[in-house]
Design a protein around this motif. Structure first.
Motif, mmCIF file in Angstrom:
data_model
loop_
_atom_site.group_PDB
_atom_site.id
_atom_site.type_symbol
_atom_site.label_atom_id
_atom_site.label_comp_id
_atom_site.label_asym_id
_atom_site.label_seq_id
_atom_site.Cartn_x
_atom_site.Cartn_y
_atom_site.Cartn_z
ATOM 1 N N GLU A 1 0.824 -1.207 0.000
ATOM 2 C CA GLU A 1 0.000 0.000 0.000
ATOM 3 C C GLU A 1 0.864 1.265 0.000
ATOM 4 O OE1 GLU A 1 -2.946 1.748 3.285
ATOM 5 O OE2 GLU A 1 -3.445 -0.296 2.656
ATOM 6 N N GLN B 1 2.490 1.666 -3.439
ATOM 7 C CA GLN B 1 1.526 2.168 -4.419
ATOM 8 C C GLN B 1 1.250 3.657 -4.207
ATOM 9 O OE1 GLN B 1 -1.700 -0.568 -3.821
ATOM 10 N NE2 GLN B 1 -0.928 -2.013 -5.359
ATOM 11 N N GLU B 2 1.209 4.074 -2.970
ATOM 12 C CA GLU B 2 0.991 5.497 -2.671
ATOM 13 C C GLU B 2 2.173 6.337 -3.160
ATOM 14 O OE1 GLU B 2 -0.979 8.839 -1.533
ATOM 15 O OE2 GLU B 2 -1.777 6.788 -1.487
ATOM 16 N N MET C 1 4.152 5.557 -5.623
ATOM 17 C CA MET C 1 4.125 5.565 -7.083
ATOM 18 C C MET C 1 3.066 6.512 -7.641
ATOM 19 S SD MET C 1 6.664 3.792 -7.756
ATOM 20 C CE MET C 1 6.565 3.736 -9.518
ATOM 21 N N ARG C 2 2.028 6.814 -6.883
ATOM 22 C CA ARG C 2 0.993 7.737 -7.333
ATOM 23 C C ARG C 2 1.399 9.201 -7.157
ATOM 24 N NH1 ARG C 2 -3.099 3.819 -5.260
ATOM 25 N NH2 ARG C 2 -2.641 4.626 -3.190
ATOM 26 N N MET C 3 2.438 9.459 -6.372
ATOM 27 C CA MET C 3 2.872 10.826 -6.136
ATOM 28 C C MET C 3 3.442 11.421 -7.409
ATOM 29 S SD MET C 3 4.807 10.806 -2.533
ATOM 30 C CE MET C 3 3.998 10.435 -1.015
ATOM 31 N N GLN C 4 3.157 12.695 -7.600
ATOM 32 C CA GLN C 4 3.726 13.381 -8.759
ATOM 33 C C GLN C 4 4.944 14.177 -8.295
ATOM 34 O OE1 GLN C 4 0.726 15.749 -10.597
ATOM 35 N NE2 GLN C 4 -0.492 13.973 -11.203
#
Length: 100
Positions: free
Chosen positions: A90, A93-94, A96-99
């Motif tokens: 989790e 994945q968090e 990897m979602r960061m820009q």
């Protein structure tokens, strides 16, 4: 022949509070990987202990309560390992979602 019940292992922190140390990221990763390997080995040892206790119970050498305690310890260890894995995935994945 009687077997001793499995003793609960305590986890000692591997992180140093020394801010002035010269640990490289590779050293920290190796320490963390060693910690994970030791934790997984402990879960495997608990499972192996349950199999041994079951065999000893069938031979009449241990009481059913000892088998149940060992079984519950192994189950809790496996559940903890599974939950930690879920949290790590989790978190990954968090990240990897960061820009950037």
């Amino acid at each position: 022949m009687t077997l001793n019940p499995v003793q609960i292992q305590t986890v000692k922190p591997v992180v140093s509070n020394n801010l002035g140390n010269s640990s490289s990221p590779a050293d920290i990763t190796k320490t963390f990987s060693d910690f994970l390997q030791n934790a997984l080995d402990g879960v495997g040892a608990q499972e192996q202990n349950v199999h041994t206790m079951n065999d000893q119970y069938l031979l009449g050498n241990v009481d059913v309560s000892q088998v149940m305690v060992a079984s519950e310890q192994a189950e809790l260890g496996l559940q903890l390992t599974s939950q930690i894995r879920n949290k790590v995935i989790e978190a990954y994945q968090e990240i990897m979602r960061m820009q950037i």
